[in-house]
Structure formats: structure tokens, C-alpha cells
Design a protein around this motif. Structure first.
Motif, mmCIF file in Angstrom:
data_model
loop_
_atom_site.group_PDB
_atom_site.id
_atom_site.type_symbol
_atom_site.label_atom_id
_atom_site.label_comp_id
_atom_site.label_asym_id
_atom_site.label_seq_id
_atom_site.Cartn_x
_atom_site.Cartn_y
_atom_site.Cartn_z
ATOM 1 N N THR A 69 73.281 77.210 -46.826
ATOM 2 C CA THR A 69 73.217 77.377 -45.306
ATOM 3 C C THR A 69 73.212 78.633 -45.143
ATOM 4 O OG1 THR A 69 73.798 75.155 -45.226
ATOM 5 C CG2 THR A 69 74.248 76.444 -43.277
ATOM 6 N N GLU A 70 74.228 79.410 -45.535
ATOM 7 C CA GLU A 70 74.099 80.747 -45.135
ATOM 8 C C GLU A 70 72.767 81.722 -45.388
ATOM 9 O OE1 GLU A 70 77.530 84.433 -45.758
ATOM 10 O OE2 GLU A 70 78.324 82.587 -45.147
ATOM 11 N N ARG A 71 72.203 81.374 -46.310
ATOM 12 C CA ARG A 71 71.073 82.015 -46.571
ATOM 13 C C ARG A 71 69.816 81.666 -45.721
ATOM 14 N NH1 ARG A 71 70.441 82.778 -52.968
ATOM 15 N NH2 ARG A 71 72.213 84.093 -53.473
ATOM 16 N N ILE A 72 69.957 80.366 -45.388
ATOM 17 C CA ILE A 72 69.074 79.900 -44.611
ATOM 18 C C ILE A 72 68.998 80.453 -43.184
ATOM 19 C CG2 ILE A 72 68.225 77.684 -43.296
ATOM 20 C CD1 ILE A 72 68.457 76.306 -46.272
ATOM 21 N N PHE A 73 70.172 80.330 -42.567
ATOM 22 C CA PHE A 73 70.711 80.775 -41.220
ATOM 23 C C PHE A 73 70.468 82.355 -40.977
ATOM 24 C CE2 PHE A 73 71.711 76.363 -40.290
ATOM 25 C CZ PHE A 73 71.540 76.334 -39.074
ATOM 26 N N SER A 74 70.904 83.105 -42.046
ATOM 27 C CA SER A 74 70.509 84.465 -42.111
ATOM 28 C C SER A 74 69.002 84.902 -42.096
ATOM 29 C CB SER A 74 71.091 85.235 -43.528
ATOM 30 O OG SER A 74 72.425 84.912 -43.497
ATOM 31 N N TYR A 75 68.204 83.990 -42.644
ATOM 32 C CA TYR A 75 66.896 84.415 -42.535
ATOM 33 C C TYR A 75 66.378 83.891 -40.850
ATOM 34 C CZ TYR A 75 61.716 83.035 -42.017
ATOM 35 O OH TYR A 75 60.589 83.063 -41.559
ATOM 36 N N ARG A 76 66.960 82.773 -40.629
ATOM 37 C CA ARG A 76 66.518 82.419 -39.122
ATOM 38 C C ARG A 76 67.059 83.636 -38.217
ATOM 39 N NH1 ARG A 76 68.530 76.197 -39.148
ATOM 40 N NH2 ARG A 76 66.816 75.344 -40.442
ATOM 41 N N ARG A 138 64.705 78.990 -32.060
ATOM 42 C CA ARG A 138 64.208 77.638 -31.996
ATOM 43 C C ARG A 138 64.287 76.850 -33.205
ATOM 44 N NH1 ARG A 138 58.604 78.384 -30.603
ATOM 45 N NH2 ARG A 138 58.404 76.185 -30.732
ATOM 46 N N GLY A 139 65.075 75.858 -33.152
ATOM 47 C CA GLY A 139 65.398 74.960 -34.502
ATOM 48 C C GLY A 139 65.331 73.717 -34.266
ATOM 49 N N SER A 145 71.230 81.158 -29.886
ATOM 50 C CA SER A 145 71.106 82.624 -29.980
ATOM 51 C C SER A 145 71.232 83.407 -31.196
ATOM 52 C CB SER A 145 71.715 83.470 -29.145
ATOM 53 O OG SER A 145 73.490 83.426 -29.385
ATOM 54 N N VAL A 146 70.747 84.489 -31.621
ATOM 55 C CA VAL A 146 70.917 85.123 -32.925
ATOM 56 C C VAL A 146 72.539 85.191 -33.031
ATOM 57 C CG1 VAL A 146 70.790 87.165 -34.150
ATOM 58 C CG2 VAL A 146 68.821 86.235 -33.144
ATOM 59 N N SER A 148 74.767 83.565 -31.916
ATOM 60 C CA SER A 148 75.748 82.345 -32.165
ATOM 61 C C SER A 148 75.636 82.007 -33.764
ATOM 62 C CB SER A 148 75.074 80.955 -31.290
ATOM 63 O OG SER A 148 73.639 80.783 -31.855
ATOM 64 N N VAL A 149 74.548 82.333 -34.487
ATOM 65 C CA VAL A 149 74.559 82.209 -36.029
ATOM 66 C C VAL A 149 75.701 82.948 -36.621
ATOM 67 C CG1 VAL A 149 73.258 82.622 -37.948
ATOM 68 C CG2 VAL A 149 72.133 81.927 -35.950
ATOM 69 N N GLY A 150 75.944 84.007 -36.166
ATOM 70 C CA GLY A 150 77.071 84.812 -36.770
ATOM 71 C C GLY A 150 78.414 84.095 -36.401
ATOM 72 N N PHE A 151 78.579 83.303 -35.681
ATOM 73 C CA PHE A 151 79.756 82.343 -35.421
ATOM 74 C C PHE A 151 79.621 81.053 -35.875
ATOM 75 C CE2 PHE A 151 80.269 85.475 -31.934
ATOM 76 C CZ PHE A 151 81.660 85.771 -32.358
ATOM 77 N N ILE A 152 78.484 80.633 -36.088
ATOM 78 C CA ILE A 152 77.967 79.274 -36.645
ATOM 79 C C ILE A 152 78.628 79.189 -38.080
ATOM 80 C CG2 ILE A 152 76.201 77.581 -37.490
ATOM 81 C CD1 ILE A 152 74.850 78.458 -34.860
#
Length: 172
Positions: A69-76, A138-139, A145-146, A148-152
């Protein structure tokens, strides 16, 4: 940027974001590294392949899921920070877990990969400008937001660590 500054707070992912303390984004990532290191290795080893119910993931599966999940969301986050306008594909977490065969790996190996993934996430987010952090992804579950990924991702780890505490520790 602090967690409380995420606006709008994305539905679905708010469950993870709200697990984070109201601290700066890079501090939240640092805290996830500290929390990972704070779990005694012996505890991880004993629980490794155990499942609390049929059809549930093992602790090794959960650790692999956190890495994936971390790799996928890092890419996003990277894609949208750099200006991507296309919707990125969703992923089937259960398929990924089944395909990963994490039980063939050692706990030490999974924990090391997760730590490296966290370090990489911190480097990535350290490279983003404030404008990049405000860009929208967009998912499958709408826009976020980008930043928000840092907190997700730290919140996602906390979510799963809480499940381990609630459901798996009783297996000891």
C-alpha cells in the motif's frame, strides 16, 4: 502542513488520516517509523503466520500489505505531484496479499522492507513543494490531496497495528 489542515478531508481515507496526531506531515511519517521500531521483534516472530479467524490475513500478510500500500500510494502521490491528470488504477488488496506469498518470508525481512519503504516515503514527501502537496489525486474513492497521502499511510499503519493488538495478541 498539519493533519488538521487537510481540506477537504477525503471520505473513506478519513478513517486513516484521523488516526494520525495533529502534527506536521514529515513528523507523522517519522512517528510511523518510530512506532514500527517500537514493537518487539519477538512479538512479531511469534505472531508471524497466525490468523485470528479463517480467511483473515496473517501478521506477515498485514506487514506485506502495508509495504504494498505504501508503494502504491507513494506512486500516486508522485504522479499527481508531478502533474498527472489521469485517474490512477485501483488495486485489489486481497489479490495482492494472496499473490505476495508473504508467509515464505521472514518477519525480519518484512519489517526491514517496511522501514525502507517508510524512509523512502519521507524522502519523497521532503521533495514536494507546498503547491505539490495541494494537488489533487483522483482515485476509486474520490479525490484526495497529495498531502493527505502523507497522513493516510501512517494512519493506515496505526489502523492495522490496532487490529493486531485487538485480534492477534490474544493468540499469544
Amino acid at each position: 502542513m498539519k493533519r488538521s489542515e487537510i481540506n477537504p478531508l477525503p471520505e473513506y481515507f478519513d478513517r486513516y488520516i484521523n488516526k494520525c496526531d495533529d502534527i506536521e506531515l514529515l513528523d507523522a511519517i517519522d512517528l510511523s517509523i518510530t512506532e514500527l521500531a517500537g514493537v518487539p521483534i519477538e512479538k512479531w516472530i511469534v505472531l508471524g503466520e497466525r490468523k485470528y479467524a479463517p480467511g483473515k490475513w496473517s501478521v506477515k500478510d498485514i506487514l506485506q500489505h502495508l509495504v504494498d500500500t505504501e508503494r502504491i500510494f507513494s506512486y500516486r502521490a508522485l504522479a499527481y505531484a508531478r502533474g498527472e491528470s489521469q485517474k490512477v488504477p485501483a488495486y485489489d488488496q486481497d489479490y495482492y496479499v494472496r499473490s505476495a506469498h508473504s508467509n515464505r518470508r521472514s518477519i525480519e525481512d518484512l519489517l526491514e522492507e517496511l522501514k525502507i519503504s517508510h524512509d523512502s516515503l519521507k524522502c519523497l514527501f521532503s521533495s514536494f513543494t507546498p503547491a505539490m502537496l495541494h494537488k489533487m489525486c483522483r482515485g476509486f474513492a474520490g479525490e484526495y490531496s497529495v498531502a493527505s497521502v502523507g497522513f493516510i499511510l501512517p494512519g493506515h499503519q496505526r489502523w492495522h497495528f490496532e487490529v493486531i493488538e485487538e485480534k492477534y495478541i490474544q493468540l499469544l
